[in-house]
Design a protein around this motif. Structure first.
Motif, short mmCIF file in Angstrom:
data_model
loop_
_atom_site.label_atom_id
_atom_site.label_comp_id
_atom_site.label_asym_id
_atom_site.label_seq_id
_atom_site.Cartn_x
_atom_site.Cartn_y
_atom_site.Cartn_z
N ILE A 320 0.84 -1.20 0.00
CA ILE A 320 0.00 0.00 0.00
C ILE A 320 0.88 1.24 0.00
CG2 ILE A 320 -1.90 -1.16 1.20
CD1 ILE A 320 -1.01 0.37 3.75
N SER A 321 0.24 2.38 -0.25
CA SER A 321 0.96 3.65 -0.23
C SER A 321 0.08 4.72 0.39
CB SER A 321 1.39 4.08 -1.64
OG SER A 321 0.25 4.37 -2.43
N GLY A 322 0.70 5.81 0.78
CA GLY A 322 -0.03 6.95 1.30
C GLY A 322 0.59 8.23 0.80
N SER A 323 -0.25 9.20 0.49
CA SER A 323 0.22 10.50 0.00
C SER A 323 -0.52 11.58 0.77
CB SER A 323 -0.05 10.63 -1.50
OG SER A 323 0.50 11.83 -1.99
N TYR A 324 0.22 12.53 1.34
CA TYR A 324 -0.40 13.49 2.27
C TYR A 324 0.02 14.92 1.99
CZ TYR A 324 -1.16 9.05 4.51
OH TYR A 324 -1.52 7.76 4.74
N ASP A 325 -0.97 15.81 2.08
CA ASP A 325 -0.72 17.25 2.02
C ASP A 325 -0.37 17.69 3.43
OD1 ASP A 325 -0.78 20.00 1.94
OD2 ASP A 325 -2.71 20.15 0.92
N VAL A 326 0.92 17.74 3.74
CA VAL A 326 1.36 18.03 5.10
C VAL A 326 1.06 19.48 5.48
CG1 VAL A 326 3.35 18.03 6.66
CG2 VAL A 326 3.14 16.28 4.90
N LYS A 327 1.08 20.36 4.51
CA LYS A 327 0.74 21.76 4.79
C LYS A 327 -0.66 21.85 5.39
CE LYS A 327 0.03 26.25 2.51
NZ LYS A 327 0.17 27.00 1.24
N HIS A 328 -1.62 21.21 4.76
CA HIS A 328 -2.99 21.23 5.27
C HIS A 328 -3.07 20.58 6.65
CE1 HIS A 328 -7.27 20.44 5.67
NE2 HIS A 328 -7.01 19.15 5.76
N LEU A 329 -2.44 19.42 6.82
CA LEU A 329 -2.52 18.70 8.09
C LEU A 329 -1.86 19.48 9.22
CD1 LEU A 329 -1.75 15.17 6.64
CD2 LEU A 329 -3.89 15.82 7.76
N VAL A 335 -0.09 24.80 13.06
CA VAL A 335 1.10 25.40 12.43
C VAL A 335 0.63 26.21 11.23
CG1 VAL A 335 3.33 24.96 11.35
CG2 VAL A 335 2.51 23.46 13.19
N THR A 336 0.55 27.51 11.40
CA THR A 336 0.00 28.37 10.34
C THR A 336 1.01 29.39 9.84
OG1 THR A 336 -0.90 29.83 12.05
CG2 THR A 336 -2.37 28.13 11.19
N GLU A 337 1.81 29.92 10.75
CA GLU A 337 2.63 31.07 10.39
C GLU A 337 3.69 30.75 9.34
OE1 GLU A 337 5.41 33.99 12.95
OE2 GLU A 337 3.25 34.24 13.30
N VAL A 338 4.31 29.58 9.44
CA VAL A 338 5.39 29.26 8.52
C VAL A 338 4.90 29.18 7.07
CG1 VAL A 338 5.19 26.72 8.62
CG2 VAL A 338 7.44 27.77 8.29
N PHE A 339 3.59 28.99 6.89
CA PHE A 339 3.02 28.91 5.54
C PHE A 339 2.46 30.25 5.08
CE2 PHE A 339 2.26 24.70 7.57
CZ PHE A 339 3.13 23.94 6.80
N SER A 340 2.58 31.28 5.89
CA SER A 340 1.97 32.58 5.58
C SER A 340 3.03 33.63 5.28
CB SER A 340 1.12 33.04 6.77
OG SER A 340 1.96 33.47 7.83
N ASP A 341 2.56 34.80 4.88
CA ASP A 341 3.48 35.91 4.62
C ASP A 341 4.10 36.45 5.90
OD1 ASP A 341 3.05 35.72 1.92
OD2 ASP A 341 1.56 37.33 1.83
N GLN A 342 3.58 36.01 7.06
CA GLN A 342 4.17 36.42 8.33
C GLN A 342 5.28 35.47 8.77
OE1 GLN A 342 0.56 36.55 7.94
NE2 GLN A 342 1.17 38.64 7.37
#
Length: 427
Positions: A320-329, A335-342
């Protein structure tokens, strides 16, 4: 595949945001103090550094699992928590202020209980243990930074990622996106022994750096299953749906535990080389309560309660395999700031504002009569005894179950999976 392979890829896309304000002097001084080498501890203490981060890594592993499980529905789950932890811990070397605090909190590092240099030295020691060439198991973990040739990184950041995470720094021309993408994909394919080919499908035009963490594992059971005994059988995904699987069979003594409180069987199957797989089989209808109790304390109790006994084991072959959007998770985990303009990643470069634009994780596992082959990649794109012996219990993994792969030498969970449909085609 002929055994288990897991690859975790974290792609951290760093976007240019404009001129970055210099960090506060006191924080810069703190970083120099936190990471500066010295006579802080003896060699014996350094050899045990990985034990200091083991509880936090386990906490993160189960938190992340529950976040994935909440969104997975009836899909298989498979990922490498260690790959994710290592990738984002390495990223935190360049993070400052609230950005760094959010990363530490998500990774379950409480800096009132553990100092930051201990976190990074823990991963440094983990890498040494996992990559020991003298072990019987084939296991490797590593990191790389693909950096735009126009981006000037701070020397301290480069020194730290090299020292603590043994990261390669590879100069790349991100103005030629197709060339850069091929270079990254070729690296991933090589490091995962061909498990992941053309994993990275595209690059954001503003990407100036890509961080890659990979884990490759190939283990052979101490006592392999006989392929002559493998037979067709039914695997019950739920009360209404079943699929045909190749079921392996073995009558052998295994470390086993029956958790009556959680209504599940726990079976440890060892690989050669001080690595083991823990298979957890909830009774029918009890998967959710077992998942809810999936904490480091629960797993520690299972490990302490294991007792060597004869069992009739039935285990399906699966790939089996798994693929994940880590940014969303991660955003769901706070964890929001590291993905933002701030985002404050000023510990990487002085003159360019950066943020993480994308973070993905891909993993594969293959379990058969000989053992397990697994690989994972995390890519962060920046931007009891009785006189009358009872018969051995029959433990039949013919319904959804959990799988954890432990490296005992490193005291680390390398992979976690939930097998709902062993016959599912890879994503």
């Amino acid at each position: 595949m002929k055994s288990t392979l897991y690859l975790c890829l974290l792609l951290l896309g760093l976007h240019v945001q404009g001129h970055h304000e210099p960090s506060h002097n006191n924080e810069q001084e703190e970083q120099k103090r936190v990471h500066s080498p010295g006579d802080r501890r003896q060699a014996e203490g350094e050899n045990l550094a990985h034990l200091k981060i083991a509880p936090s890594n386990a906490d993160f592993a189960f938190r992340f699992y529950k976040q994935v499980a909440a969104e997975a529905g009836d899909k298989n789950i498979f990922f490498s928590p260690l790959s994710l932890s290592a990738a984002f811990a390495m990223l935190s070397l360049g993070a400052r202020a609230a950005t760094r605090q959010q990363l530490h909190k998500a990774l379950a590092f409480n800096l009132t209980e553990i100092q930051e240099w201990e976190v990074h030295e823990g991963f440094q020691r983990l890498l040494q243990l996992l990559n020991d060439p003298h072990r019987e198991v084939q296991l490797s973990m590593g990191n790389a930074l693909f950096v735009d040739d126009q981006l000037k990184l701070l020397k301290k950041f480069v020194d730290d990622v090299t020292n603590f995470y043994d990261s390669e720094a590879i100069s790349s021309n991100f103005q030629n996106a197709s060339e850069a993408k091929k270079e990254i994909n070729d690296y991933i394919e090589m490091k995962t022994h061909g498990m992941f080919v053309n994993l990275l499908k595209s690059l954001d035009p503003y990407t100036v750096m890509v961080l890659v963490n990979y884990i490759f594992f190939k283990g052979y059971w101490e006592q392999p299953f006989s392929s002559l005994l493998t037979s067709d059988d039914d695997f019950f995904m739920d009360a209404k749906k079943s699929v045909k699987v190749k079921m392996m069979h073995r009558n052998e003594a295994y470390n086993t535990y029956r958790d009556e409180k959680l209504s599940c069987w726990v079976v440890e199957i060892p690989y050669k080389g001080n690595v083991a797989a823990l298979f957890v089989l909830p009774d029918e209808g009890t998967m959710k309560q077992v998942e809810a109790a999936l904490l480091k304390e629960t797993v520690s109790n299972w490990a302490k309660s294991l007792n060597n006994r004869q069992i009739y084991l039935h285990l399906p072959k699966f790939s089996i395999s798994g693929s994940y959007d880590v940014k969303h998770l991660f955003q769901e985990m706070g964890v929001t700031e590291v993905f933002s303009d701030q985002a404050d990643l000023s510990g990487m470069t002085e003159n360019t504002r950066l943020k993480v634009s994308k973070a993905i994780h891909k993993a594969k596992v293959d379990v058969n009569e000989n053992g397990t082959e697994a690989a994972a990649v995390t890519v962060v794109e920046i931007t009891a005894t009785s006189l009358q012996l009872p018969p051995p219990p029959v433990i039949r993994f013919n319904r959804p179950f959990l799988m954890l792969i432990f490296d005992k030498a490193a005291s680390s969970i390398i992979f976690i999976g939930k097998i709902v449909n062993p016959a599912a085609s890879e994503e």
